[in-house]
Design an enzyme around this catalytic site. Sequence first.
Site, PDB file in Angstrom:
ATOM      1  N   GLN A 223       0.832  -1.207   0.000  1.00  0.00           N
ATOM      2  CA  GLN A 223       0.000   0.000   0.000  1.00  0.00           C
ATOM      3  C   GLN A 223       0.868   1.259   0.000  1.00  0.00           C
ATOM      4  O   GLN A 223       0.351   2.361  -0.146  1.00  0.00           O
ATOM      5  CB  GLN A 223      -0.906   0.020   1.245  1.00  0.00           C
ATOM      6  CG  GLN A 223      -1.912  -1.115   1.279  1.00  0.00           C
ATOM      7  CD  GLN A 223      -2.770  -1.138   2.542  1.00  0.00           C
ATOM      8  OE1 GLN A 223      -3.017  -2.200   3.084  1.00  0.00           O
ATOM      9  NE2 GLN A 223      -3.261   0.005   3.015  1.00  0.00           N
ATOM     10  N   ARG A 370      -8.640  -1.205   8.455  1.00  0.00           N
ATOM     11  CA  ARG A 370      -9.548  -0.093   8.273  1.00  0.00           C
ATOM     12  C   ARG A 370      -9.659   0.800   9.503  1.00  0.00           C
ATOM     13  O   ARG A 370     -10.714   0.907  10.132  1.00  0.00           O
ATOM     14  CB  ARG A 370     -10.913  -0.591   7.870  1.00  0.00           C
ATOM     15  CG  ARG A 370     -11.293   0.106   6.571  1.00  0.00           C
ATOM     16  CD  ARG A 370     -12.408  -0.519   5.874  1.00  0.00           C
ATOM     17  NE  ARG A 370     -12.798   0.272   4.718  1.00  0.00           N
ATOM     18  CZ  ARG A 370     -13.711  -0.107   3.862  1.00  0.00           C
ATOM     19  NH1 ARG A 370     -14.303  -1.250   4.012  1.00  0.00           N
ATOM     20  NH2 ARG A 370     -14.019   0.657   2.839  1.00  0.00           N
ATOM     21  N   CYS A 371      -8.539   1.387   9.836  1.00  0.00           N
ATOM     22  CA  CYS A 371      -8.468   2.223  11.010  1.00  0.00           C
ATOM     23  C   CYS A 371      -7.496   3.316  10.661  1.00  0.00           C
ATOM     24  O   CYS A 371      -6.543   3.054   9.975  1.00  0.00           O
ATOM     25  CB  CYS A 371      -7.846   1.435  12.138  1.00  0.00           C
ATOM     26  SG  CYS A 371      -6.239   0.835  11.626  1.00  0.00           S
ATOM     27  N   GLU A 741     -12.667   4.818   5.772  1.00  0.00           N
ATOM     28  CA  GLU A 741     -12.690   3.971   6.963  1.00  0.00           C
ATOM     29  C   GLU A 741     -13.858   4.234   7.883  1.00  0.00           C
ATOM     30  O   GLU A 741     -14.088   3.452   8.810  1.00  0.00           O
ATOM     31  CB  GLU A 741     -11.414   4.226   7.763  1.00  0.00           C
ATOM     32  CG  GLU A 741     -10.193   3.923   6.968  1.00  0.00           C
ATOM     33  CD  GLU A 741      -8.945   4.244   7.738  1.00  0.00           C
ATOM     34  OE1 GLU A 741      -8.979   5.206   8.507  1.00  0.00           O
ATOM     35  OE2 GLU A 741      -7.980   3.530   7.566  1.00  0.00           O
TER      36      GLU A 741
HETATM   37  N1  MCN Z   1     -13.906   9.700  -2.081  1.00  0.00           N
HETATM   38  C1  MCN Z   1     -14.780  10.610  -2.657  1.00  0.00           C
HETATM   39  N2  MCN Z   1     -15.164  11.722  -1.963  1.00  0.00           N
HETATM   40  C2  MCN Z   1     -14.726  11.958  -0.704  1.00  0.00           C
HETATM   41  C3  MCN Z   1     -13.849  11.027  -0.094  1.00  0.00           C
HETATM   42  C4  MCN Z   1     -13.448   9.911  -0.816  1.00  0.00           C
HETATM   43  O1  MCN Z   1     -15.206  10.381  -3.785  1.00  0.00           O
HETATM   44  N3  MCN Z   1     -15.099  13.050  -0.039  1.00  0.00           N
HETATM   45  C5  MCN Z   1     -13.432   8.520  -2.817  1.00  0.00           C
HETATM   46  C6  MCN Z   1     -11.937   8.654  -3.121  1.00  0.00           C
HETATM   47  O2  MCN Z   1     -11.667   9.407  -4.223  1.00  0.00           O
HETATM   48  C7  MCN Z   1     -11.501   7.211  -3.218  1.00  0.00           C
HETATM   49  C8  MCN Z   1     -12.381   6.538  -2.180  1.00  0.00           C
HETATM   50  O3  MCN Z   1     -13.533   7.377  -2.027  1.00  0.00           O
HETATM   51  O4  MCN Z   1     -11.753   6.714  -4.503  1.00  0.00           O
HETATM   52  C9  MCN Z   1     -11.682   6.382  -0.802  1.00  0.00           C
HETATM   53  O5  MCN Z   1     -11.042   7.587  -0.506  1.00  0.00           O
HETATM   54  P1  MCN Z   1     -10.351   7.957   0.885  1.00  0.00           P
HETATM   55  O6  MCN Z   1     -11.377   8.142   1.918  1.00  0.00           O
HETATM   56  O7  MCN Z   1      -9.430   9.083   0.595  1.00  0.00           O
HETATM   57  O8  MCN Z   1      -9.499   6.671   1.293  1.00  0.00           O
HETATM   58  P2  MCN Z   1      -8.181   6.100   0.583  1.00  0.00           P
HETATM   59  O9  MCN Z   1      -8.308   6.163  -0.865  1.00  0.00           O
HETATM   60  O10 MCN Z   1      -6.976   6.657   1.229  1.00  0.00           O
HETATM   61  O11 MCN Z   1      -8.318   4.565   0.963  1.00  0.00           O
HETATM   62  C10 MCN Z   1      -7.857   4.048   2.187  1.00  0.00           C
HETATM   63  C11 MCN Z   1      -8.973   3.402   2.997  1.00  0.00           C
HETATM   64  C12 MCN Z   1      -8.369   2.504   3.990  1.00  0.00           C
HETATM   65  S1  MCN Z   1      -7.208   3.152   5.039  1.00  0.00           S
HETATM   66  C13 MCN Z   1      -8.689   1.178   4.046  1.00  0.00           C
HETATM   67  S2  MCN Z   1      -8.021   0.255   5.286  1.00  0.00           S
HETATM   68  C14 MCN Z   1      -9.575   0.606   3.067  1.00  0.00           C
HETATM   69  C15 MCN Z   1     -10.478   1.596   2.438  1.00  0.00           C
HETATM   70  O12 MCN Z   1      -9.845   2.700   2.098  1.00  0.00           O
HETATM   71  N4  MCN Z   1      -9.148  -0.407   2.290  1.00  0.00           N
HETATM   72  C16 MCN Z   1      -9.884  -0.745   1.174  1.00  0.00           C
HETATM   73  N5  MCN Z   1     -11.366   1.112   1.555  1.00  0.00           N
HETATM   74  C17 MCN Z   1     -11.044   0.020   0.812  1.00  0.00           C
HETATM   75  N6  MCN Z   1     -11.782  -0.331  -0.254  1.00  0.00           N
HETATM   76  C18 MCN Z   1     -11.393  -1.366  -1.024  1.00  0.00           C
HETATM   77  N7  MCN Z   1     -12.147  -1.697  -2.095  1.00  0.00           N
HETATM   78  N8  MCN Z   1     -10.263  -2.072  -0.763  1.00  0.00           N
HETATM   79  C19 MCN Z   1      -9.502  -1.793   0.317  1.00  0.00           C
HETATM   80  O13 MCN Z   1      -8.389  -2.475   0.548  1.00  0.00           O
HETATM   81 CU1  CUN Z   2      -5.407   0.836   9.516  1.00  0.00          CU
HETATM   82  S1  CUN Z   2      -6.076  -0.006   7.748  1.00  0.00           S
HETATM   83 MO1  CUN Z   2      -6.104   1.395   6.269  1.00  0.00          MO
HETATM   84  O1  CUN Z   2      -5.347   2.572   7.239  1.00  0.00           O
HETATM   85  O2  CUN Z   2      -4.922   0.882   5.270  1.00  0.00           O
END
Ligand code: MCN
Ligand code: CUN
Length: 797
Positions: A223, A370-371, A741
Amino acid sequence: MSQALDEIKIGGLGASRRRVEDSRFIRGKGNYTDDIVLPGMLHMEILRSPVAHARIKSIDASKAWELPGVRLVLTGEMMATRNLAWMPTLSYDTQAVLATDKVRFQGQEVACVIADDPYIAKDACELIVVDYEQLPVIVNPVQAVAESAPIIRDDKENQAGNVIYDWEVGDKEGTDRAFAQADMVSKLRLHYPRSHPSPIECCGSIADFNRATSKLTVYMTSQAPHIIRAAVALVAELPEHMIRIISPDIGGGFGNKVPVYPGYVCSILASILLERPVKWIEDKSGNLISTGFARDVYLDGELALRSDGKILAVRMHTDADHGAFFSDAQPSKFKIGLLHSTFGCYDVPVGHLTARGMYTNKAPGGVAYRCSFRVTEAMFFQERMMHAAANDLGMDQAEFRRMNFVADDQFPFRTPFGFLLDSGQYRKCLDVGLEAVGYQDFLRQKEEAKANGRLLGIGISTMSEPLGAGNSREYDILGIKMFDSAELRVHMTGKALLRTGAKSQGQGHETTWAQIVAHELGIPAEDVTVEEGDTDTAPFGMGTYAARSTPVAGAAIAMVSRKVRAKARKLAAHHLEVSEEDVEWELGRFYVRSAPDRGVTIQECAMAAYSNMPDGMEPGLENNAYYDPPNLTWPFACYIVTVEVDPETGVWDVLNMVAVDDCGVRINPMIVEGQIMGGLTEAYAMANMQFITFDAEGNCVGSNYMDYLLPTSWETPGFELHGEVMTPCPHHPIGAKGVGECAAVGGPAAFVNAVMDAVKDTGVRNIDMPLLPDRVWEALTYRHDVSGAPPVRSDDD
Ligand code: MCN
Ligand code: CUN
């Protein structure tokens, strides 16, 4: 008349654009680590310890070496000659790569075999004879500090016992004073069991060292590929420019793919020694017993309350079980992640939190699943304590939360543990949730049902979650500051390539990042290719976890697009033969302020960047941006669950679940909903069925999918999602907050609170997760709390 493009039509902000990555995923055309086949590739398997704690008296690998097709057997002893038997962890501890002196958990890596195919390698592993002298085993923090406890980390100088750290935050004296003045104190002791992210794809790597070029290429399930590159450079002392880490498609990460695993290191060393590509693909039980666990904390919480319901102070102590190595991936300032984000959404004047970390004979872990660095535990404790306190006060659950919420006009608000909340509409979210679930109506139904011997319950969980580390002032991992990056190249025909330092594992970055470019530049999203995960091409970034991608990389994308737009404006002015100040922007087009019909599109500007630039201007239309956010983002969520518990069996069914998520501006509402549904499913799993536990000998129970349960669509309840409350993030360039998360973080307490509400009349205050039917039945039948890790019987019981 405006000639601006229709933002939704071009797939900009707010468009529920279909996920572009899915066209290859659903056709089976994804490119996962295990899909990659390199010429001359060999295969590696890991021999794992069958016992949890033992001294290694000897390892005899001679039979394994003799098996035809075996190319190399790696042991700790050999690793030690290269100073690679141990590696640093992301929390400034050390971790064995291959065991030398002792094994310290069941499943620990003891040896590796590299062979022509994976089956030979596996067979050869079974020919390795290890002589273990078994030692007493420690499986929980209580045993870890017992006087007779063996010292697990006797490899470390100055390690007197099994305590890793004692950490505190907040104001002890102020908290004590507030407690002394309280009308009432509400207490709860909880256990958040060990759980596992269990992505469909396990971890794996293919190391490919080329002696001729001295270049090491590693395809792997990470990641955070840039952190891995830095770690390899520092640990293996290889020149960083000669290391290329490629994370191809990832089949789910959920935090499991943040840490550095021994398998990665061994495949790299094997490839260097053999000068051939070496592939390691972890199997399911290897993944379940040995990689990145989550939670495993015990918490004692206390709330000081005024009789009218006002919270005066919070006090908490946590005992955290870290397993044999302290390998949490977390900001270095904090020993127990962001646990102190707890009680953020409530106006609590003062608090004191202490935490103690312990070594046990269990696999290392602690942060994943997911934290945002233990925010899952923080919010679970918070909402379970809120539930218990409201009951102790005899107050309505919703009312108790509402009166203690940070109000809309209190932002920016400093939490008792020092975080700065910047925005939100907590009461409004709660109201939407209560309305959707039909709160008053349900309370009436519940009373009626009770008259007929039926047990209905309702549970609320509300929380504001810190997402998007960091700002670099406060957040770093191993001293590397947390920020992120984007690079944008607009080709001459107006099509574009965008790269970021994040790395999607299923979150849909290829879809949503293009939407940010579309929003900023008016280039249709379908004209923007998104690439992540290759350290030779992507700009440096800290990767994807802690839902940081939108808050940090997403912001960088907006900023780089704006830089590109600023240059395009100069090109437009040149083309339109007016001064830059006379040029206006509307989506997709610059025009002359006094003559709006005279304009040029962004695509025409792109062409001009390569064919008609003003004298002295650098050609091309591209740029990059490194973004260091001023603060975390603070989405808010309100989850409400209604359940019916069967008093005869303890089985509980979800009647309704309502989720109100305010994550600021939604880039892609459909993807956001997908994230929430996925998170709620995981929350349900943790509350209802998931745990990894250990028997007294340290045998890991939950090493397969008969014991570690994943809910299918059959078990998973339906969810009703609400996105109508939207509070933009004040510091994010497009107003977005993280969301990936929230549901997994806030969800579990809603389910548990609902069951606790249903059994309230028994006087039971707590049943620890998972709320298996027998635990609920026990609570109902014997009218007592059911606490701690679920009991595990060993064979001779
Ligand atoms: N998004 C959006 N509008 C927002 C916030 C987010 O459209 N206001 C969209 C983003 O553009 C992105 C998605 O939602 O496509 C998730 O965005 P974000 O909240 O920024 O999270 P990350 O992309 O950093 O993803 C990490 C988070 C974590 S830490 C874990 S653990 C987890 C999760 O995402 N693991 C996943 N969701 C997951 N989903 C899938 N399918 N697979 C994982 O391994
Ligand atoms: Cu602690 S699980 Mo996500 O932050 O990759």
